[in-house]
Design a protein around this motif. Structure first.
Motif, short mmCIF file in Angstrom:
data_model
loop_
_atom_site.label_atom_id
_atom_site.label_comp_id
_atom_site.label_asym_id
_atom_site.label_seq_id
_atom_site.Cartn_x
_atom_site.Cartn_y
_atom_site.Cartn_z
N ARG A 67 -0.46 -1.10 -3.75
CA ARG A 67 0.69 -0.21 -3.51
C ARG A 67 1.74 -0.30 -4.61
NH1 ARG A 67 -1.16 1.41 1.30
NH2 ARG A 67 -1.96 -0.13 2.65
N THR A 78 -5.56 7.52 2.40
CA THR A 78 -4.40 8.41 2.49
C THR A 78 -3.12 7.61 2.65
OG1 THR A 78 -5.75 10.11 3.58
CG2 THR A 78 -3.36 10.26 3.87
N GLU A 79 -2.11 7.95 1.85
CA GLU A 79 -0.77 7.40 2.07
C GLU A 79 0.18 8.59 2.21
OE1 GLU A 79 0.22 3.87 -0.68
OE2 GLU A 79 -1.31 4.96 -1.77
N LEU A 91 4.21 9.20 1.63
CA LEU A 91 5.32 8.45 1.04
C LEU A 91 6.64 9.20 1.04
CD1 LEU A 91 3.53 6.90 -2.10
CD2 LEU A 91 3.70 5.96 0.22
N ALA A 134 6.46 3.80 2.42
CA ALA A 134 5.57 4.50 3.35
C ALA A 134 6.38 5.16 4.46
CB ALA A 134 4.57 3.52 3.94
N ARG A 175 -4.04 6.73 -6.31
CA ARG A 175 -2.69 7.04 -5.80
C ARG A 175 -2.19 8.36 -6.43
NH1 ARG A 175 1.75 3.17 -5.26
NH2 ARG A 175 1.73 3.71 -3.06
#
Ligand SMILES: [Zn+2]
Length: 472
Positions: A97, A302-303, A305, A311, A334
């Motif tokens: 991350r 999947t993120e 943001l 997050a 990303r």
């Protein structure tokens, strides 16, 4: 037009069917080989796996693709620091991350930098994007990745009660109908039992011809752009057309509007299953029969943001950032894809799958309209609720803030309906929103024949407080 396309355009229609079928046979070979079967078996076996089991499988795939990207892809050789590399190898997701987000502009600027070993391999499958913002680009897929992708597509079809073996009518933006002289706006791909219908030629005048083509082909399911299928659905409802036995409607590639779903389900008596993915091959999200949108954790990570990179909480809309796990030719780590969405706050779906769920896809950043009173407003489809007699409607925001409402009326659309539309719009955007109504006979399609419900010439910025920006 490429040389091949111009040869195709000069062929007689029946010969074009043969060419489409030959292309279809090639696609069939690319899609349904051993890599398909292997992935398909995995997907079938893990359909009802627990979140923990899925997470373990996902982390294993993530570690592999990160090591691959850091080791062989020029862009990520520098982007993923050596220290990161080591922690990632140890399975430290906190380190993952910390990798800076890859922006779409970075990919556009130098696509070659994202290819394995910095160049094209002859076995890869190229995909030429037309680029919604007008900058075309070539993406590359490994053959295996294409086959793997179709394993997800097949599982998605199967849970909707259909499969690749059944007759399908596919609405496509591809240039299959090259000659304007012919009034047959569809071609047959007999290798895949598919009727391919051009969305580009779909207008008020050609709808009846499309409907009779569907009736004579008798597809088991419909798939493609929701804007195209719902156009036909609206007309089928008005003319009380019967004679079709559709089992499922599979929509993708555009933001599905609630009103489109309702009209398609009413007209064809079948359920709509929406799917979300992108040509960059970064994610596969699909709707189950309980109308929940699941993200498949083995296809991509999947993120969602916030603008500061944190997050988002469930229910909070943010930028969708994806890490594809299946295409090694051009891995994107990303990657901010340009869509906005929110996680669901439910943790279990009645369908039994533990795959994470999306509550809402807000659409693309370009889909937002700026209102002087309300700030940035996404999803304009609620404004069409209860407005009868409209074939299509597009919202176009000019640089000075004026919202142009382009609409294609059906017979019977009058002053009452128009004022209802205006009221709805004011309800959504505030009474100070400058509006301008324009009746048109058709709404032009964008790149790939896609319909855009909203187009804005203002650049979206969620951080900007409404009061700080002067429009109108
Ligand atoms: Zn479900």
């Amino acid at each position: 037009m490429t040389q091949l396309e111009s040869i195709y355009a000069r062929l007689p229609v029946w010969f074009q069917d043969a060419a489409v079928t030959a292309q279809g046979a090639l696609y069939h070979r690319q899609r349904y080989g051993s890599a398909f079967r292997e992935e398909y078996g995995l997907l079938k076996g893990t359909e009802l796996a627990t979140s923990l089991q899925l997470e373990l499988l996902q982390t294993a795939r993530l570690k592999r693709i990160l090591a691959h990207a850091a080791g062989t892809v020029p862009f990520y050789r520098t982007r993923i620091a050596r220290s990161h590399h080591e922690s990632l190898r140890a399975g430290d997701l906190a380190a993952f991350r910390e990798i800076p987000v890859t922006e779409k502009a970075e990919l556009r600027l130098s696509p070659q930098q994202f290819c394995m070993n910095g160049g094209r391999d002859q076995t890869w499958i190229p995909w030429h994007t037309s680029g919604t913002t007008g900058s075309p680009m070539t993406l590359y897929y490994e053959r295996k990745a294409v086959a793997r992708q179709y394993a997800y597509v097949e599982r998605y079809r199967e849970q909707a009660g259909v499969s690749r073996r059944e007759r399908r009518a596919q609405f496509t933006g591809k240039l299959i109908v090259a000659s304007e002289k012919s009034s047959r706006y569809w071609r047959y791909d007999w290798a895949n039992r598919a009727l391919l219908l051009s969305t580009v030629h779909l207008t008020k005048d050609t709808i009846p011809a499309y409907l009779s083509a569907l009736r004579s082909f008798q597809p088991t399911y419909l798939c493609g752009y929701p804007s195209a299928i719902s156009l036909l659905a609206r007309q089928a409802l008005r003319s009380r057309m019967g004679g079709l036995k559709i089992q499922a409607i599979l929509t993708s590639a555009e933001t599905l509007l609630d009103e489109q779903r309702d009209v398609m389900e009413a007209a064809f008596g079948a359920k709509v299953y929406d799917q979300y993915g992108q040509t960059e091959m970064q994610s596969f999200w699909f709707e189950c029969r309980y109308r929940r949108m699941h993200t498949h954790p083995l296809f991509g990570l999947t993120e969602i943001l916030r603008p500061n990179g944190e997050a988002c909480q469930p229910g909070e809309i943010g930028d969708v950032v994806l890490t594809g796990l299946i295409n090694y030719a051009m891995p994107l780590i990303r990657y901010r894809v340009g869509d906005r969405a929110a996680w669901s706050d439910e943790d279990r779906c009645p369908c039994g799958r533990s795959m994470p769920m999306i509550q809402q896809i807000e659409g693309r950043r370009e889909d937002y309209v700026y209102s002087p009173e309300r700030g940035w407003v996404g999803r304009m489809d609620p404004a069409l609720k209860g407005v009868d007699g409209l074939l299509e409607c597009q919202f176009l925001q000019e640089e000075n803030g004026t919202l142009r409402v382009l609409y294609v009326p059906l017979p019977g659309f009058g002053a009452i309906e128009r004022s209802r539309l205006e009221e709805n719009l004011k309800g959504r955007l505030g009474s100070k929103m400058p509006l301008c109504f324009e009746e048109v006979s058709a709404i032009p399609r964008g790149a790939n024949g896609k319909f855009q419900a909203v187009r804005s010439k203002l650049s979206f910025n969620p951080d900007l407080h409404p009061k700080l920006m002067e429009v109108a």
